[in-house]
Scaffold this motif. Structure first.
Motif, PDB file in Angstrom:
ATOM      1  N   LEU A 183      21.528  58.131  40.287  1.00 28.35           N
ATOM      2  CA  LEU A 183      22.445  59.263  40.416  1.00 28.35           C
ATOM      3  C   LEU A 183      22.702  59.576  41.887  1.00 28.35           C
ATOM      4  CD1 LEU A 183      24.059  61.616  39.209  1.00 28.35           C
ATOM      5  CD2 LEU A 183      21.928  62.937  39.167  1.00 28.35           C
ATOM      6  N   ILE A 184      21.652  59.582  42.701  1.00 22.54           N
ATOM      7  CA  ILE A 184      21.823  59.843  44.133  1.00 22.54           C
ATOM      8  C   ILE A 184      22.744  58.803  44.751  1.00 22.54           C
ATOM      9  CG2 ILE A 184      20.627  59.884  46.355  1.00 22.54           C
ATOM     10  CD1 ILE A 184      18.171  61.008  44.857  1.00 22.54           C
ATOM     11  N   GLU A 185      22.544  57.543  44.417  1.00 18.34           N
ATOM     12  CA  GLU A 185      23.379  56.474  44.968  1.00 18.34           C
ATOM     13  C   GLU A 185      24.837  56.645  44.553  1.00 18.34           C
ATOM     14  OE1 GLU A 185      21.432  52.962  43.564  1.00 18.34           O
ATOM     15  OE2 GLU A 185      20.154  52.800  45.351  1.00 18.34           O
ATOM     16  N   GLU A 186      25.065  56.990  43.284  1.00 17.09           N
ATOM     17  CA  GLU A 186      26.440  57.142  42.792  1.00 17.09           C
ATOM     18  C   GLU A 186      27.150  58.310  43.467  1.00 17.09           C
ATOM     19  OE1 GLU A 186      25.761  55.350  38.272  1.00 17.09           O
ATOM     20  OE2 GLU A 186      25.597  57.493  38.656  1.00 17.09           O
ATOM     21  N   VAL A 187      26.438  59.405  43.686  1.00 17.68           N
ATOM     22  CA  VAL A 187      27.044  60.583  44.301  1.00 17.68           C
ATOM     23  C   VAL A 187      27.313  60.351  45.783  1.00 17.68           C
ATOM     24  CG1 VAL A 187      26.638  62.986  44.947  1.00 17.68           C
ATOM     25  CG2 VAL A 187      26.135  62.227  42.627  1.00 17.68           C
ATOM     26  N   LEU A 188      26.322  59.845  46.515  1.00 16.92           N
ATOM     27  CA  LEU A 188      26.493  59.655  47.957  1.00 16.92           C
ATOM     28  C   LEU A 188      27.445  58.516  48.281  1.00 16.92           C
ATOM     29  CD1 LEU A 188      22.940  60.239  49.493  1.00 16.92           C
ATOM     30  CD2 LEU A 188      24.738  61.869  48.908  1.00 16.92           C
TER      31      LEU A 188
END
Length: 239
Positions: A183-188
């Motif tokens: 999720l962090i990778e997708e958002v950033l």
């Protein structure tokens, strides 16, 4: 009108929410139906659909609006009409999103009696969002492959994301480390910084924070020698 449900979301703050649904597939939410709509008969047959239209209220956006807005897709400077945009600053603050239906729960849960909960994935909804209506997504009529997309003809660019050793260590302590990392990778990867910041050279000095699930993700942006942008996660702090 009255809300039919309330969203329990992995996005506790507006900052960082993808600007369109479907861009972060690991984003999860629970849509809790409210009385008198929390009746299993209201969702009978809904499990046969993979995606839903969610019609909701931008409850955290100001009630004021203007005829012209500055969409982030145009760098935050060019102005277009509010009805030529998906801005949250709208006359009636109504929004709609196509989300994946990951499951349906009815009956008791965590000591609660009754109720209906729809498990959603790939959404762009703020925690506490009031849902005004739910409709099945029908690909044979709702998808228009040859439609024109104006000033947003293609998906936004995706950038590389790296994690510091300290951030990696925090992640690996969590049971949900794999899904939270994704999720962090997708958002950033979509560069959640304000458009006027994204338009300037990134030297990795300014730190930003985005809240996801129950953590505060602190990151910087750095232009690479090849012209690409790298989003660097410096720390992950329990919110």
């Amino acid at each position: 009108m009255q809300p039919v449900g309330i969203i329990e979301s992995c996005y506790p703050d507006k900052f960082g929410i993808p600007r369109q649904p479907g861009l972060a597939r690991h984003a999860t939410a629970i849509l809790h139906l409210l009385p008198p709509f929390d009746d299993a008969d209201c969702v009978r047959g809904i499990e046969g659909f993979s995606h839903l239209w969610i019609h909701f209220l931008f409850h955290a956006s100001p009630s004021r609006w203007t005829p012209l807005i500055r969409p982030p897709r145009l760098g935050g400077n060019a102005r277009i009409g509010v009805f030529a945009s998906r801005s949250t600053h709208r006359p009636n603050r109504l929004g709609q999103s196509v989300v994946e239906l990951a499951g349906v729960e009815t009956g008791s849960r965590s000591g609660q009696q009754g109720g209906v909960r729809l498990l959603l994935r790939g959404h762009d909804l703020l925690d506490g969002t009031p849902v005004m209506d739910i409709k099945p997504y029908l690909p044979w009529v709702d998808a228009v492959p040859d439609a024109r997309a104006g000033y947003a003809p293609a998906p936004p660019a995706r950038h590389s994301v790296s994690f510091s050793a300290a951030a990696d260590e925090i992640l690996h302590r969590r049971v949900d480390h794999a899904t939270l990392r994704a999720l962090i990778e997708e958002v950033l990867a979509q560069d959640p910084r304000p458009a006027y910041h994204a338009a300037k050279p990134a030297d990795g000095q300014r730190q930003y924070g985005v809240r996801l699930v129950d953590v505060d993700v602190r990151f910087t942006a750095l232009n690479q020698p090849d012209g690409q942008l790298l989003m660097q996660v410096q720390a992950i702090v329990t919110a």
